[in-house]
Each structure stands twice: as C-alpha cells, then as structure tokens.
Design a protein around this motif. Structure first.
Motif, mmCIF file in Angstrom:
data_model
loop_
_atom_site.group_PDB
_atom_site.id
_atom_site.type_symbol
_atom_site.label_atom_id
_atom_site.label_comp_id
_atom_site.label_asym_id
_atom_site.label_seq_id
_atom_site.Cartn_x
_atom_site.Cartn_y
_atom_site.Cartn_z
ATOM 1 N N ALA A 26 0.786 -1.299 0.210
ATOM 2 C CA ALA A 26 0.069 -0.067 0.079
ATOM 3 C C ALA A 26 0.914 1.451 0.078
ATOM 4 O O ALA A 26 0.515 2.149 -0.712
ATOM 5 C CB ALA A 26 -0.869 0.004 1.299
ATOM 6 N N GLY A 27 1.913 1.171 0.674
ATOM 7 C CA GLY A 27 2.649 2.375 0.826
ATOM 8 C C GLY A 27 3.487 2.715 -0.641
ATOM 9 O O GLY A 27 3.664 3.727 -1.055
ATOM 10 N N MET A 28 3.935 1.383 -1.396
ATOM 11 C CA MET A 28 4.335 1.564 -2.546
ATOM 12 C C MET A 28 3.552 2.245 -3.595
ATOM 13 O O MET A 28 3.727 2.962 -4.564
ATOM 14 C CB MET A 28 4.995 0.220 -3.122
ATOM 15 N N ILE A 29 2.120 1.856 -3.576
ATOM 16 C CA ILE A 29 1.173 2.327 -4.315
ATOM 17 C C ILE A 29 1.130 3.705 -4.157
ATOM 18 O O ILE A 29 1.026 4.459 -5.228
ATOM 19 C CB ILE A 29 -0.126 1.342 -4.227
ATOM 20 N N ARG A 30 1.070 4.195 -2.919
ATOM 21 C CA ARG A 30 1.069 5.721 -2.622
ATOM 22 C C ARG A 30 2.257 6.548 -3.079
ATOM 23 O O ARG A 30 1.967 7.477 -3.552
ATOM 24 C CB ARG A 30 0.740 5.750 -0.966
ATOM 25 N N LEU A 31 3.387 5.643 -3.040
ATOM 26 C CA LEU A 31 4.540 6.234 -3.464
ATOM 27 C C LEU A 31 4.412 6.747 -4.844
ATOM 28 O O LEU A 31 5.095 7.736 -5.483
ATOM 29 C CB LEU A 31 5.674 5.526 -3.067
ATOM 30 N N LEU A 32 4.032 5.720 -5.712
ATOM 31 C CA LEU A 32 3.978 5.909 -7.149
ATOM 32 C C LEU A 32 2.713 6.718 -7.564
ATOM 33 O O LEU A 32 3.069 7.283 -8.706
ATOM 34 C CB LEU A 32 3.871 4.322 -7.625
ATOM 35 N N ILE A 33 1.836 6.632 -6.982
ATOM 36 C CA ILE A 33 0.516 7.337 -7.541
ATOM 37 C C ILE A 33 0.611 8.811 -6.949
ATOM 38 O O ILE A 33 -0.202 9.546 -7.530
ATOM 39 C CB ILE A 33 -0.885 6.363 -7.172
ATOM 40 N N GLY A 34 0.981 8.862 -5.721
ATOM 41 C CA GLY A 34 0.713 10.252 -4.880
ATOM 42 C C GLY A 34 0.627 11.261 -5.868
ATOM 43 O O GLY A 34 1.440 11.525 -6.413
ATOM 44 N N VAL A 41 6.457 11.908 -0.325
ATOM 45 C CA VAL A 41 7.399 11.926 1.122
ATOM 46 C C VAL A 41 6.837 11.241 2.334
ATOM 47 O O VAL A 41 7.623 10.531 2.904
ATOM 48 C CB VAL A 41 7.752 13.484 1.405
ATOM 49 N N VAL A 42 5.661 11.567 2.440
ATOM 50 C CA VAL A 42 5.139 10.739 3.700
ATOM 51 C C VAL A 42 4.870 9.164 3.385
ATOM 52 O O VAL A 42 5.160 8.423 4.229
ATOM 53 C CB VAL A 42 3.437 11.275 3.952
ATOM 54 N N ALA A 43 4.597 8.973 2.200
ATOM 55 C CA ALA A 43 4.716 7.462 1.806
ATOM 56 C C ALA A 43 5.963 6.735 1.962
ATOM 57 O O ALA A 43 6.236 5.697 2.406
ATOM 58 C CB ALA A 43 4.153 7.218 0.292
ATOM 59 N N LEU A 44 6.982 7.583 1.607
ATOM 60 C CA LEU A 44 8.464 7.235 1.767
ATOM 61 C C LEU A 44 8.752 6.900 3.142
ATOM 62 O O LEU A 44 9.442 5.893 3.673
ATOM 63 C CB LEU A 44 9.430 7.997 0.915
ATOM 64 N N ASP A 45 8.430 8.030 4.100
ATOM 65 C CA ASP A 45 8.551 7.906 5.513
ATOM 66 C C ASP A 45 7.704 6.687 6.101
ATOM 67 O O ASP A 45 8.315 5.794 6.954
ATOM 68 C CB ASP A 45 8.079 9.045 6.173
ATOM 69 N N LEU A 46 6.696 6.372 5.630
ATOM 70 C CA LEU A 46 5.906 5.132 5.883
ATOM 71 C C LEU A 46 6.573 4.000 5.403
ATOM 72 O O LEU A 46 6.639 3.148 6.488
ATOM 73 C CB LEU A 46 4.455 5.227 5.372
ATOM 74 N N GLY A 81 15.513 12.647 6.671
ATOM 75 C CA GLY A 81 14.820 12.874 5.399
ATOM 76 C C GLY A 81 13.724 13.793 5.478
ATOM 77 O O GLY A 81 13.367 14.662 4.716
ATOM 78 N N THR A 82 12.773 13.444 6.586
ATOM 79 C CA THR A 82 11.679 14.104 6.689
ATOM 80 C C THR A 82 12.019 15.512 7.106
ATOM 81 O O THR A 82 11.191 16.436 6.749
ATOM 82 C CB THR A 82 10.750 13.266 7.807
ATOM 83 N N THR A 83 12.859 15.491 7.933
ATOM 84 C CA THR A 83 13.023 17.186 8.454
ATOM 85 C C THR A 83 13.577 17.906 7.367
ATOM 86 O O THR A 83 13.225 19.057 7.180
ATOM 87 C CB THR A 83 14.063 16.928 9.562
ATOM 88 N N ALA A 84 14.652 17.276 6.521
ATOM 89 C CA ALA A 84 15.170 18.060 5.513
ATOM 90 C C ALA A 84 13.815 18.378 4.253
ATOM 91 O O ALA A 84 13.836 19.412 3.881
ATOM 92 C CB ALA A 84 16.195 17.308 4.783
ATOM 93 N N PHE A 85 13.009 17.595 4.059
ATOM 94 C CA PHE A 85 11.808 18.045 3.357
ATOM 95 C C PHE A 85 10.955 19.052 4.003
ATOM 96 O O PHE A 85 10.574 20.059 3.208
ATOM 97 C CB PHE A 85 11.060 16.876 2.999
ATOM 98 N N ALA A 86 10.699 18.893 5.246
ATOM 99 C CA ALA A 86 10.070 20.052 5.858
ATOM 100 C C ALA A 86 10.745 21.432 5.992
ATOM 101 O O ALA A 86 9.882 22.553 5.685
ATOM 102 C CB ALA A 86 9.853 19.709 7.421
#
Length: 101
Positions: A26-34, A41-46, A81-86
């Motif tokens: 499910a996370g990979m699908i969100r990463l590809l479709i997002g 970024v949230v999907a990658l964090d997940l 990574g999340t901090t850098a994106f924020a």
C-alpha cells in the motif's frame, strides 16, 4: 505449555509479516501514484518505518538482536529525510533575502 506458546508466537509472527507486507504494498502504491510531493514523502517515510517494523519482527522471530543497529540507522535516516523535506517546504514558501534585491 512451552510448545503451545511457541505455536501462538509463530502464528502471530506470520500474521505480522503478512500485515507488514500488505502495508508495504500500500505504501509503494501511494509512493508511485501520490498526486503531490508531500504525499510521496509521507509514503516514503511510511515505507521506512515499515522496514523498521520488519527488522524488529525478524529479530523477534530469530531471537537475536543482530539487526537492531540497522533499524536504528534506518530510523535516523528517515527522520533526517523528513526534517530536510519540511525545511525545504518551509523555505520554498517565502523568498530569500537575495531575491528582494
């Protein structure tokens, strides 16, 4: 009684691995479709935290703590990574001082 406990633990671990696998898909699908960059970024964090859960579950399954260090490294990289994106999103919202001149 020990035999019954190991059967229950093995069953719970199999269910946990299956649930983590479904979550990873499910996370990979969100990463590809997002539709937007923050969704991806949230999907990658997940996905990073699901990998940490896989490592922890594997350590419980094998009874060793050999890969806990790897889980800690993955957690630190995901956090950075999340901090850098924020920070990137925060800076993109306002012009820098060089643009005003």
């Amino acid at each position: 009684m020990l035999n019954g406990e190991t059967v229950i633990l093995d069953t719970v671990l199999i269910i946990t691995f299956a649930a983590l696998s479904l979550s990873l898909v499910a996370g990979m699908i969100r990463l590809l479709i997002g539709p937007s960059l923050p969704d991806r970024v949230v999907a990658l964090d997940l996905i990073a935290y699901i990998v940490i859960a896989f490592i922890a579950t594997y350590c419980i399954h094998t009874g060793t703590s050999d890969f806990i260090d790897a889980a800690i490294v993955v957690a630190l990289i995901a956090f950075l990574g999340t901090t850098a994106f924020a920070r990137y999103v925060l800076k993109a919202g306002r012009p820098s001082t060089n643009d005003e001149i």
